[in-house]
Structure formats: structure tokens, C-alpha cells
Design an enzyme around this catalytic site. Sequence first.
Site, PDB file in Angstrom:
ATOM      1  N   ARG A  63      55.735   2.110  12.134  1.00  0.00           N
ATOM      2  CA  ARG A  63      55.277   2.858  13.321  1.00  0.00           C
ATOM      3  C   ARG A  63      56.079   4.128  13.580  1.00  0.00           C
ATOM      4  O   ARG A  63      56.027   4.708  14.653  1.00  0.00           O
ATOM      5  CB  ARG A  63      55.218   1.946  14.555  1.00  0.00           C
ATOM      6  N   TYR A 118      39.349  10.288  35.732  1.00  0.00           N
ATOM      7  CA  TYR A 118      38.749   9.088  35.119  1.00  0.00           C
ATOM      8  C   TYR A 118      39.298   7.854  35.842  1.00  0.00           C
ATOM      9  O   TYR A 118      40.519   7.702  35.996  1.00  0.00           O
ATOM     10  CB  TYR A 118      39.145   9.088  33.633  1.00  0.00           C
ATOM     11  N   ASP A 190      43.506  15.964  30.932  1.00  0.00           N
ATOM     12  CA  ASP A 190      42.561  15.226  30.103  1.00  0.00           C
ATOM     13  C   ASP A 190      41.517  16.239  29.633  1.00  0.00           C
ATOM     14  O   ASP A 190      40.697  16.714  30.420  1.00  0.00           O
ATOM     15  CB  ASP A 190      41.921  14.098  30.928  1.00  0.00           C
ATOM     16  N   LYS A 215      35.965   9.396  21.734  1.00  0.00           N
ATOM     17  CA  LYS A 215      34.729  10.127  22.005  1.00  0.00           C
ATOM     18  C   LYS A 215      34.353  10.976  20.776  1.00  0.00           C
ATOM     19  O   LYS A 215      33.927  10.421  19.793  1.00  0.00           O
ATOM     20  CB  LYS A 215      34.912  10.987  23.268  1.00  0.00           C
TER      21      LYS A 215
HETATM   22  C1  LIG Z   1      37.458  11.658  30.466  1.00  0.00           C
HETATM   23  C2  LIG Z   1      37.908  10.375  29.843  1.00  0.00           C
HETATM   24  N1  LIG Z   1      39.199  10.211  29.593  1.00  0.00           N
HETATM   25  C3  LIG Z   1      39.675   9.082  29.044  1.00  0.00           C
HETATM   26  C4  LIG Z   1      38.824   8.044  28.724  1.00  0.00           C
HETATM   27  C5  LIG Z   1      39.388   6.780  28.155  1.00  0.00           C
HETATM   28  O1  LIG Z   1      39.148   6.715  26.794  1.00  0.00           O
HETATM   29  P1  LIG Z   1      39.266   5.347  25.968  1.00  0.00           P
HETATM   30  O2  LIG Z   1      37.970   4.650  26.122  1.00  0.00           O
HETATM   31  O3  LIG Z   1      39.528   5.816  24.588  1.00  0.00           O
HETATM   32  O4  LIG Z   1      40.409   4.588  26.550  1.00  0.00           O
HETATM   33  C6  LIG Z   1      37.463   8.165  28.967  1.00  0.00           C
HETATM   34  C7  LIG Z   1      36.538   7.076  28.618  1.00  0.00           C
HETATM   35  O5  LIG Z   1      35.404   7.052  28.958  1.00  0.00           O
HETATM   36  C8  LIG Z   1      36.995   9.371  29.547  1.00  0.00           C
HETATM   37  O6  LIG Z   1      35.692   9.537  29.827  1.00  0.00           O
END
Ligand SMILES: Cc1ncc(COP(=O)(O)O)c(C=O)c1O
Length: 399
Positions: A63, A118, A190, A215
Amino acid sequence: MSKKTEDGAQHPPTKPATRFVTGGRDPFSYYGFVNPPVYHASTVLYRTAQDYLAHRSRYTYGRRGTPTSEALCGAIAELEGPECAGVALLPSGLAAASAALLAALRAGDHVLVTDSVYLPTRKFCDDVLTRYGITTTYYDPLIGGGIAELMQPNTRAVYLESPGSLSFEVQDVPAIAAAAHARGALVLMDNTWASPLYFRALEKGVDLAIQSGTKYIGGHSDVLLGVVAAKAATWPRLNDTVFTMGLWTGPDDMYLALRGLRTMGVRLAQHFVSGLKVACWLEHRAEVLQVLHPALESYRQHALWKRDFSGACGLFAIVLKPVPNAAVHALINELTLFGIGASWGGYESLAIPFDCAPMRTATTWAPGGPAVRFHIGLEDVDDLISDLERGFAALARAR
Ligand SMILES: Cc1ncc(COP(=O)(O)O)c(C=O)c1O
């Protein structure tokens, strides 16, 4: 990639579409094969006890990095641009957000978080950060430079998400970053919606740029992954936090992310075009009160989006004129090409009903009707529009 390492020559700077293909690649280290091997690795062996004690090895522990992780981090770093000093991989986008917050903050600190964040990231602040003596204040995503008034003597970080992934407020990132930096606070963002292809977060004042790799990097709804890109001043803290917490990502998931990344540029371009076409079509539907898509000229923060972003992904929302929930559900249930699911960024279209009102504490969500979020995938866009037409017919029957 290969030629550069072979002949040591300087190659001219490349455009992002090229970097998606060339970034992090070194085929002649792997016998010329185009892609790097997937190293399933924990133990690293040393030739002698002396080498072991002196950590004399290219790699030291599973890791601590492998050729697979380095290829992915290298490719993402190239996309983030010259201000990127390092990229950390995390097992999910949520883990990337929480690791970035933990790297930026310590007990006694205060963090300002956008009210449009989120929801699970909000829960991390409310539950975990609170338990570790870190306080959170939520702010109006449209506050801009006015954030200066919310800064407390112990505010060490400001967290942004632009646009919000349900409500699509576009934030004035440079203004917020300037105000935060003037008070010595770090800026975390984000950037999953735009990705570094369409929003150059590190160049716009962000210190830690977060993406859910689940995503568009993965792009096929088959992998969970998070990434945080850091500038030179924040990279050691981030790297140390992630390593000390033992956070690591499985090699197959890294490989899937790297594979997805190679086509991310063309996929995003198609999501942008198709998403905008569907958004324009929805704008002219009598049932629709407003379309929350930053690239639409009619959108309330379109000018800000145009100033700072160079594109849009396939995610946006509509607000319907008031109808009973049963009619909204009838619309969504009628769709055959749109899955009903939360995690977007794959090749497929999605539709979900949502209501931000219960999630808000600093602002009020009252858009004037029920809301539906769409992710426009890679299907033929006219087929998607025909499907939506059938959905609206079902809505009419159910109202
Ligand atoms: C804007 C945003 N940030 C973070 C995340 C979290 O991602 P993960 O599903 O990979 O934990 C999401 C998930 O839908 C999201 O829409």
C-alpha cells in the site's frame, strides 16, 4: 509516455484529449504491452537484510504504491495540470472527501461547508468531525466572496461542491478561494461533476480537488474509487493522512479506473452534447417549470459557469410544475431507457425523484414543484427524448 522515457526528448504540451490517452503510460517498462500489469501485491521482497533496513527498493510495501497505482495516479496528475503535486487513491468518492477533510483539519478547527454538499459528506462532517472536536458551519453555495463574513478565527478549511450534484448551484470558486486564503484556510472542492477536463480546480484556487472516480473515470458502473489531487503545499499532509490510515484501493479497481480514464474524454464530450440536447428539449415542455443545467443560457448562474467551466457532464435536474408525487413516479416508472438509481457517470441514463429540503440548514430549497434528476448516458439521444415523451404521457394520465 514511452517515447519520452526512451529518448528523453521534450515533447510539446498536449491538450487534455491527448493526455487521457498518454498520461501515466510507460509501455516499454512492460515489454511494450500497451497497458500496465495489474499488480496484486502486499509483500515486497528485498535481496539482503541491509537492503531491507535501508528501504533500498523501488517499491517497499503493497500500500505504498505499485506500478498499477502509479500509472493511474500519474495519468490523473497530468489531467489536473502542472499545479498538481500528487494524487491519492481512495476506495470511494466518499472516502476521498472524508480523507481530504481529515488531512486539512485537526481538533478545535472549524470548517465551512456548502449547503449543497453531497449528503453523505454532510453526514461525515456532522457525525465524525463533530466527534473529533471539529465544528462545521454550512453556507449558501451562492455566497461568493461573502464567505469572508463567516470565517472564524479557527476556520481552517472551506469545502465546495460546484455545481451541487442535486441542486446545481454554480459556486464562485475563485472568489471563495481568495477569501479563504486571505484568512489562511485551505480550499477543498468536490469536482466530480466537471472533472479536471471541464473545470481546472487547482488553477482556480482549490488546494485539494476531490473526485468520485466511481463516476466518469470508471464510466461503466462497475467500480468504486475516489481520488484527491493536491498542490505542493498540501500533498505531504494528504499523503501522510491517507497512508497512516491504511487507506488503499484494490488493484483490479485501479485497473478498471485506468481503463475507463482512457476513453473519458470522448465519453464526457458525448454526455455534454446529449445532456444539453435533452435539457433544451425539456426546457420547452409545458410540464417543466425550470431546468437546472448550468450550460443552458436561461440558467441563473450560466454566466458564472461560462466564465469558469469549459463543458458540462450528463447530470442535471428539472423542476416540474406542481403535480402529485404519483404523477412524478408515473413519469419515471414509464421510462424504459432510464435506470432508477443514484450513482451516475456510467454509460447509461438514469432518472430519480429528489427533494433537497430536508438536507438544507443554511438555505431553503423551494423550487416550486417536484424535482427529477437525470443522468444522460451514451444511448442515442433521440431515443432518450422519445422515451421521455412516453414518460410525460404517463405523467398526464396520472395527474
Ligand atoms: C458529487 C458526489 N461526490 C461524491 C460522491 C461519492 O462517490 P462514491 O459513490 O464513489 O463514494 C457522489 C456519489 O454519488 C457524488 O455524487
